[in-house]
Design an enzyme around this catalytic site. Sequence first.
Site, PDB file in Angstrom:
ATOM      1  N   GLY A   1      39.177  50.844  40.567  1.00 36.07           N
ATOM      2  CA  GLY A   1      38.356  49.524  40.093  1.00 36.07           C
ATOM      3  C   GLY A   1      38.398  49.935  38.375  1.00 36.07           C
TER       4      GLY A   1
ATOM      5  CG  PHE B   1      32.442  46.505  37.249  1.00 36.43           C
ATOM      6  CD1 PHE B   1      32.849  46.280  35.658  1.00 36.43           C
ATOM      7  CD2 PHE B   1      33.433  45.625  37.834  1.00 36.43           C
ATOM      8  CE1 PHE B   1      33.095  45.131  34.820  1.00 36.43           C
ATOM      9  CE2 PHE B   1      34.002  44.722  36.714  1.00 36.43           C
ATOM     10  CZ  PHE B   1      33.628  44.266  35.610  1.00 36.43           C
TER      11      PHE B   1
ATOM     12  CB  VAL C   1      36.371  55.472  46.139  1.00 40.85           C
ATOM     13  CG1 VAL C   1      36.083  56.109  47.185  1.00 40.85           C
ATOM     14  CG2 VAL C   1      35.712  54.354  46.162  1.00 40.85           C
TER      15      VAL C   1
ATOM     16  CE  LYS D   1      31.128  49.942  46.109  1.00 42.83           C
ATOM     17  NZ  LYS D   1      31.592  49.012  47.332  1.00 42.83           N
TER      18      LYS D   1
ATOM     19  CG  ASP E   1      36.166  40.201  50.843  1.00 39.38           C
ATOM     20  OD1 ASP E   1      37.209  39.602  50.918  1.00 39.38           O
ATOM     21  OD2 ASP E   1      36.442  41.196  49.996  1.00 39.38           O
TER      22      ASP E   1
HETATM   23  N1  ADE Z   1      38.493  54.624  50.270  1.00 37.68           N
HETATM   24  C1  ADE Z   1      37.373  52.934  50.044  1.00 37.68           C
HETATM   25  N2  ADE Z   1      36.698  53.752  50.239  1.00 37.68           N
HETATM   26  C2  ADE Z   1      37.321  54.670  51.535  1.00 37.68           C
HETATM   27  C3  ADE Z   1      36.938  55.722  52.822  1.00 37.68           C
HETATM   28  N3  ADE Z   1      36.007  55.815  53.219  1.00 37.68           N
HETATM   29  N4  ADE Z   1      38.041  56.235  53.178  1.00 37.68           N
HETATM   30  C4  ADE Z   1      38.845  56.751  52.566  1.00 37.68           C
HETATM   31  N5  ADE Z   1      39.178  56.465  51.226  1.00 37.68           N
HETATM   32  C5  ADE Z   1      38.559  54.826  50.915  1.00 37.68           C
END
Ligand code: ADE
Length: 317
Positions: free
Chosen positions: A34, A36, A39, A56, A172
């Site tokens: 995104g 900011f 992952v 992340k 959310d």
């Molecule tokens: N995208 C964001 N989080 C994820 C996750 N835990 N596993 C796979 N794709 C993702």
Amino acid sequence: ELISWLHDPENKDVIRKWERKRQDLTIVEQIGQGQFCYVVKAKLRMQTSQHTVAAKTIRADQAGEVVQRDFLRETKLLSDLHLPQDASSSPSTNQNIIQFYGYVLDKARVYLLVEYAPYGDLRNYLSSCRHRCQSSGPLGVTAEQDREFLRFARGVANALAELKRKKVVHRDVAARNVLISADREAKICDFGLARDIYTESEYVKLSNQQGDDGPLPIRWMALESLQDGAFTYKTDIWSYGILLWEIASLGGRPYPGLSADKQLIDWLSAGKRMDRLDSCPDHMYKVMQKCWMKDPAARPDPTDLVQDMDNLVNTSE
Ligand code: ADE
């Protein structure tokens, strides 16, 4: 701010339990991004085992305060939701909450580690089925798919029951925040990333909004959240009803007839709600309607929803 929070002695308990070493993390590839956050898929080495994780990260030097606060909130929530874990113990949480693996500090960067979910998020999963599946079950997909989706819905209800027990309000609940794991279980996740990735379309800054909460997922929000900014576990139940609608529409966008987001409050306070879709079985629509009751106390409890979904799974067999 983020780094200093992590170094603050007051937060030592959270920190000590969950810090992993940078050298135990091997980054494989980027899987999402995104404005900011991004992952990456990575391997985490623990004493006796190796886990595939999604890591992340935000750039601590670039992201604004709201983003950092979301990130911290997610770290704290995930650690609250998980018992201390060592390498030998099996996953310690509810099977419908994404497994947390801790975090890694790397210079000015923090990686938040969760279980890797190879089937991606439920919204994408649903819409790829819409494009792929032949119709035969009530939802317009194969009867087998139907049952799987209801099983996911049951899983999310089960996660909400656990959140309620832990006194956590998610705020959310939406298909984009449910991941499908390797064993095809629905895992509620993301206490913040979707906000970043889906910002443009689903998260809106309201004109009556107090404080600096950042944009909000208004099409998933309960009337009282829209009006007063109140979030309770009963507002998560409303959002769950919207999630059921997302399932019935195979990943559609809620309130398809509504073009201006601002109309939503008036429309809902006039007592209007989304209609039943042709693809939606009557008893599933009844559950949605209960979730969207104006009186929060009249909405079902998560444990009722687990029961409702069990019944739905059984009748679709
Ligand atoms: N995208 C964001 N989080 C994820 C996750 N835990 N596993 C796979 N794709 C993702």
